[in-house]
Design a protein around this motif. Sequence first.
Motif, PDB file in Angstrom:
ATOM      1  N   GLY C 143       0.762  -1.239   0.000  1.00 29.72           N
ATOM      2  CA  GLY C 143       0.000   0.000   0.000  1.00 29.72           C
ATOM      3  C   GLY C 143       0.796   1.295   0.000  1.00 29.72           C
ATOM      4  O   GLY C 143       0.293   2.311   0.463  1.00 29.72           O
ATOM      5  N   SER C 144       2.024   1.296  -0.511  1.00 29.52           N
ATOM      6  CA  SER C 144       2.735   2.577  -0.629  1.00 29.52           C
ATOM      7  C   SER C 144       2.103   3.379  -1.767  1.00 29.52           C
ATOM      8  O   SER C 144       1.726   2.816  -2.792  1.00 29.52           O
ATOM      9  CB  SER C 144       4.214   2.342  -0.919  1.00 29.52           C
ATOM     10  OG  SER C 144       4.844   1.847   0.220  1.00 29.52           O
ATOM     11  N   LYS C 145       1.987   4.695  -1.562  1.00 33.81           N
ATOM     12  CA  LYS C 145       1.323   5.535  -2.551  1.00 33.81           C
ATOM     13  C   LYS C 145       2.217   6.691  -2.949  1.00 33.81           C
ATOM     14  O   LYS C 145       2.843   7.326  -2.106  1.00 33.81           O
ATOM     15  CB  LYS C 145      -0.001   6.053  -1.990  1.00 33.81           C
ATOM     16  CG  LYS C 145      -0.963   4.908  -1.695  1.00 33.81           C
ATOM     17  CD  LYS C 145      -2.277   5.405  -1.139  1.00 33.81           C
ATOM     18  CE  LYS C 145      -3.162   4.209  -0.812  1.00 33.81           C
ATOM     19  NZ  LYS C 145      -2.593   3.383   0.272  1.00 33.81           N
ATOM     20  N   TYR C 146       2.264   6.949  -4.263  1.00 34.68           N
ATOM     21  CA  TYR C 146       3.140   7.978  -4.791  1.00 34.68           C
ATOM     22  C   TYR C 146       2.345   8.851  -5.749  1.00 34.68           C
ATOM     23  O   TYR C 146       1.445   8.369  -6.435  1.00 34.68           O
ATOM     24  CB  TYR C 146       4.305   7.355  -5.563  1.00 34.68           C
ATOM     25  CG  TYR C 146       4.983   6.214  -4.840  1.00 34.68           C
ATOM     26  CD1 TYR C 146       6.085   6.459  -4.026  1.00 34.68           C
ATOM     27  CD2 TYR C 146       4.523   4.906  -4.964  1.00 34.68           C
ATOM     28  CE1 TYR C 146       6.711   5.416  -3.359  1.00 34.68           C
ATOM     29  CE2 TYR C 146       5.136   3.869  -4.300  1.00 34.68           C
ATOM     30  CZ  TYR C 146       6.233   4.117  -3.503  1.00 34.68           C
ATOM     31  OH  TYR C 146       6.841   3.092  -2.845  1.00 34.68           O
ATOM     32  N   PRO C 156       4.456   2.309   3.635  1.00 30.34           N
ATOM     33  CA  PRO C 156       5.699   1.984   4.339  1.00 30.34           C
ATOM     34  C   PRO C 156       6.987   2.302   3.589  1.00 30.34           C
ATOM     35  O   PRO C 156       8.059   2.126   4.146  1.00 30.34           O
ATOM     36  CB  PRO C 156       5.586   0.472   4.558  1.00 30.34           C
ATOM     37  CG  PRO C 156       4.745  -0.009   3.433  1.00 30.34           C
ATOM     38  CD  PRO C 156       3.796   1.115   3.098  1.00 30.34           C
ATOM     39  N   ALA C 157       6.911   2.747   2.338  1.00 34.10           N
ATOM     40  CA  ALA C 157       8.147   2.952   1.573  1.00 34.10           C
ATOM     41  C   ALA C 157       8.992   4.042   2.231  1.00 34.10           C
ATOM     42  O   ALA C 157       8.466   4.976   2.832  1.00 34.10           O
ATOM     43  CB  ALA C 157       7.821   3.337   0.135  1.00 34.10           C
ATOM     44  N   PRO C 158      10.304   3.929   2.126  1.00 35.12           N
ATOM     45  CA  PRO C 158      11.180   4.891   2.790  1.00 35.12           C
ATOM     46  C   PRO C 158      11.364   6.194   2.023  1.00 35.12           C
ATOM     47  O   PRO C 158      11.860   7.163   2.565  1.00 35.12           O
ATOM     48  CB  PRO C 158      12.511   4.150   2.887  1.00 35.12           C
ATOM     49  CG  PRO C 158      12.498   3.193   1.746  1.00 35.12           C
ATOM     50  CD  PRO C 158      11.063   2.823   1.524  1.00 35.12           C
ATOM     51  N   ARG C 159      11.008   6.204   0.729  1.00 37.34           N
ATOM     52  CA  ARG C 159      11.235   7.404  -0.083  1.00 37.34           C
ATOM     53  C   ARG C 159      10.315   7.335  -1.291  1.00 37.34           C
ATOM     54  O   ARG C 159       9.529   6.399  -1.427  1.00 37.34           O
ATOM     55  CB  ARG C 159      12.693   7.463  -0.538  1.00 37.34           C
ATOM     56  CG  ARG C 159      13.111   6.243  -1.332  1.00 37.34           C
ATOM     57  CD  ARG C 159      14.514   6.329  -1.890  1.00 37.34           C
ATOM     58  NE  ARG C 159      14.745   5.171  -2.746  1.00 37.34           N
ATOM     59  CZ  ARG C 159      15.196   3.991  -2.314  1.00 37.34           C
ATOM     60  NH1 ARG C 159      15.479   3.824  -1.033  1.00 37.34           N
ATOM     61  NH2 ARG C 159      15.356   2.997  -3.149  1.00 37.34           N
ATOM     62  N   GLY C 160      10.423   8.349  -2.152  1.00 36.98           N
ATOM     63  CA  GLY C 160       9.618   8.340  -3.369  1.00 36.98           C
ATOM     64  C   GLY C 160      10.159   7.334  -4.370  1.00 36.98           C
ATOM     65  O   GLY C 160      11.168   6.671  -4.134  1.00 36.98           O
ATOM     66  N   MET C 161       9.473   7.234  -5.517  1.00 35.29           N
ATOM     67  CA  MET C 161       9.897   6.266  -6.534  1.00 35.29           C
ATOM     68  C   MET C 161      11.243   6.653  -7.120  1.00 35.29           C
ATOM     69  O   MET C 161      11.521   7.823  -7.370  1.00 35.29           O
ATOM     70  CB  MET C 161       8.852   6.189  -7.658  1.00 35.29           C
ATOM     71  CG  MET C 161       7.577   5.466  -7.250  1.00 35.29           C
ATOM     72  SD  MET C 161       6.238   5.737  -8.417  1.00 35.29           S
ATOM     73  CE  MET C 161       6.759   4.747  -9.807  1.00 35.29           C
ATOM     74  N   PRO C 184      12.758  10.992  -4.326  1.00 40.84           N
ATOM     75  CA  PRO C 184      12.756  12.142  -3.410  1.00 40.84           C
ATOM     76  C   PRO C 184      12.451  11.678  -1.985  1.00 40.84           C
ATOM     77  O   PRO C 184      11.639  10.779  -1.793  1.00 40.84           O
ATOM     78  CB  PRO C 184      11.648  13.043  -3.961  1.00 40.84           C
ATOM     79  CG  PRO C 184      10.825  12.162  -4.823  1.00 40.84           C
ATOM     80  CD  PRO C 184      11.722  11.083  -5.341  1.00 40.84           C
ATOM     81  N   PRO C 185      13.111  12.269  -0.999  1.00 44.03           N
ATOM     82  CA  PRO C 185      12.901  11.814   0.379  1.00 44.03           C
ATOM     83  C   PRO C 185      11.475  12.053   0.843  1.00 44.03           C
ATOM     84  O   PRO C 185      10.746  12.880   0.283  1.00 44.03           O
ATOM     85  CB  PRO C 185      13.894  12.638   1.190  1.00 44.03           C
ATOM     86  CG  PRO C 185      14.273  13.777   0.326  1.00 44.03           C
ATOM     87  CD  PRO C 185      14.113  13.329  -1.087  1.00 44.03           C
ATOM     88  N   VAL C 189       7.161  17.754  -1.151  1.00 48.08           N
ATOM     89  CA  VAL C 189       5.887  18.061  -1.806  1.00 48.08           C
ATOM     90  C   VAL C 189       6.136  19.201  -2.777  1.00 48.08           C
ATOM     91  O   VAL C 189       6.235  20.356  -2.385  1.00 48.08           O
ATOM     92  CB  VAL C 189       4.801  18.473  -0.785  1.00 48.08           C
ATOM     93  CG1 VAL C 189       3.480  18.744  -1.507  1.00 48.08           C
ATOM     94  CG2 VAL C 189       4.605  17.392   0.255  1.00 48.08           C
ATOM     95  N   THR C 190       6.287  18.876  -4.061  1.00 46.59           N
ATOM     96  CA  THR C 190       6.452  19.940  -5.046  1.00 46.59           C
ATOM     97  C   THR C 190       5.192  20.088  -5.885  1.00 46.59           C
ATOM     98  O   THR C 190       5.005  21.075  -6.570  1.00 46.59           O
ATOM     99  CB  THR C 190       7.630  19.644  -5.992  1.00 46.59           C
ATOM    100  OG1 THR C 190       7.373  18.397  -6.638  1.00 46.59           O
ATOM    101  CG2 THR C 190       8.941  19.561  -5.233  1.00 46.59           C
TER     102      THR C 190
END
Lengths: 204, 244, 204
Positions: C143-146, C156-161, C184-185, C189-190
């Motif tokens: 369920g990680s969302k990007y 639960p992912a530690p960073r962006g894709m 991206p860490p 939020v850009t």
Amino acid sequence: MTIEKRRNATADKNAPTQAPNVPAVERGAGPKLPGPPGVPGTERFRLLAYVKQESLVRVDKRPDETLLTWPHLLRAEFLAALLMGVVLVVASVTIRAPLEEMANAGVTPHVAKAPWYFLGLQELISYFNATVAGAFLPIIYLVGLALVPYIDRSPYKAARDRKTMWVFFMCLMVGGLLITIIGSFFRGPGWNWVWPWDGIFFTL
Amino acid sequence: MTFPGPGDLVRVVKESALWRSLFRQPYPTTSRTRALAVMNNVFLHLHPVRVKKHAVRYTYTFCLGGLSFFLFLVLTVTGVYLMFFYVPSVTRAYQDILSIENSVAFGSFVRNMHRWGAHLMVLTVFLHMIRVFYHGAYKPPREFNWVIGVVLLFSTLWLSFTGYLLPWDQIAFWAITVGSQMATYAPLLSDESSFLLLGGVLVDQGTLIRFYVMHVIAFPLIAAILMVVHFWRIRKDGGISGPV
Amino acid sequence: MSQLPTYGEVPGRPIGEMSRRGFMRRMLGVGVAILSVEFLAGTVNFLWPNVRSGLGGRLTIGTPAEIIANDPAWATGTPFAFNRARLFFLNVPAAKGLVDGSGASVTDPGEEVLALYRKCPHLGCQIPPLCDQSKWFECLCHGSKYTILGEKRAGPAPRGMDSFAVEVVEGAYVVDTSRIVGGPPEGTVTFDPRDTAAIPHCAG
Ligand code: HEM
Ligand code: FES
């Protein structure tokens, strides 16, 4: 059983030089008193090797503290192996090993779980920063385990005499067991909490 | 006239030069021959001639170390059986498992045995470690045998993990993908270590052959050597530790 | 209760003194140590994967016109799944338009492109195509969302894709799949600051 020994071969002066149940007349009479051949517990052996007192094959030990490997230990091992063999055969006849469709990198399953012994780790990764949980913890776990004998230097062996170590170790083990169970049976699609009665997402 | 019975055959066999060169003594029935039997046989010599009384009690060791070893042997035998039908290639591996399951005589039995044996071995090794800890059996002079034990634990887990990929089905593929990704969280050389481990960027043919080699030869060999040392040290440390 | 055994004196000269023989022996040891290190390094080198084609090399995706011919929706922002390199190739201005609803059509985004690696930075599952409801990438495994630009919003992912470096060579996009750029860490939020709870999702 008495074992003939050279007088100056005694390493441990404090060890009893005489088994209590041997009559005093036999003392020092050593080689002149052969037991009847073939009657267990009475034969004599020649000294083949010098054995330290702490060792298993003790020189001056009462005969009832050890057993012959053949048949006692071998029988125990054989029975254990037999039982395990039966369990394995029954399991292999009745339970089929899982096999799904052929691997396909393009089809992501809804639940992706590592093998069960790593599910505790996978569960941890969903709580903590991944570097800490995924890399440091397993390394600390293994290295810490290996270091146990060098950390716990107390001479005591009984669990009641080393409570701190025991409690600490059991916390690790039970904690590991709990998160493994959670990761195995309480996690479903999207790593969301699922009660086991709502569906089990687990393959062995 | 008397006819020779089965007893005579047994006697002839037992008196033959072949038999007597094979077994240097009669069936052990006395303390002396029993001691000799253990001493003269290379396999039984894993044990000392006499053991402490408690070492024989199931409630002391639960035979867990011995059962781990037994399972290792079972896995070696069933594993060799499976190797006759398995080719570690992404196009063939899955088909080979299917044919082991469906058309090889006793194939599914052997596969099941290998799989359940592997899971059981991970379990018995863990339990063995807990029992050794409970008895404080890692105390001097057994410290280093505990360390060897930890390496054996790791080897057991690694054997199981590498074997998990070999059926090349969805369970295997994603379990290894997810499991090995955890290794890439290592702070240094994370990408490099997973590249080396997987033999590429993703779980693919490179991974399958790597895992296969580790599973069928490298780690069984390492584990076997470590077991030899483990058992040897148990003997040299005076048998298993005393009861507490 | 037993006593710790003593290991006895360490034989040899006192530390600090060295004989000629001792020196030679030590040098021999050093030599063997160096050899072992070399052997280890050689082994790692030997085992280093020998990747020539596919993922790990440089792959050409094509010119914007070629991509649109392949998948017309790319001009209006839908990520193009370039499966040979397991990536989503994004037309960034059009993708932004797709999310904020302006529906801009961009046929040549120039350098404003992004090659998002489909391997989830959490545990490596393949990230499925953009979720229609949320216009986010949602990994089904845990369920990680990007966002469409790969910034992590939930899970639960530690960073962006992660993404790959892209170059334009003679008008065509070329990705260097040996160079993975970490995502991206967390907390970046850009674009697309919508709240996770406020929108419907594909993954739990
Ligand atoms: C492949 C895995 C292993 C095998 C086949 C194995 C086998 C054995 C066997 C047969 C024994 C004799 C006593 C008994 O059965 O309990 C033993 C004792 C012992 N094992 Fe293991 N073992 C393994 C893993 C381990 C692990 C993971 C540890 C600890 C981290 C360990 C530490 C010890 C120690 C310290 C002893 C001496 C126990 C005593 O003196 O009471 N072993 N092992
Ligand atoms: S692998 Fe994508 S969320 Fe875990």
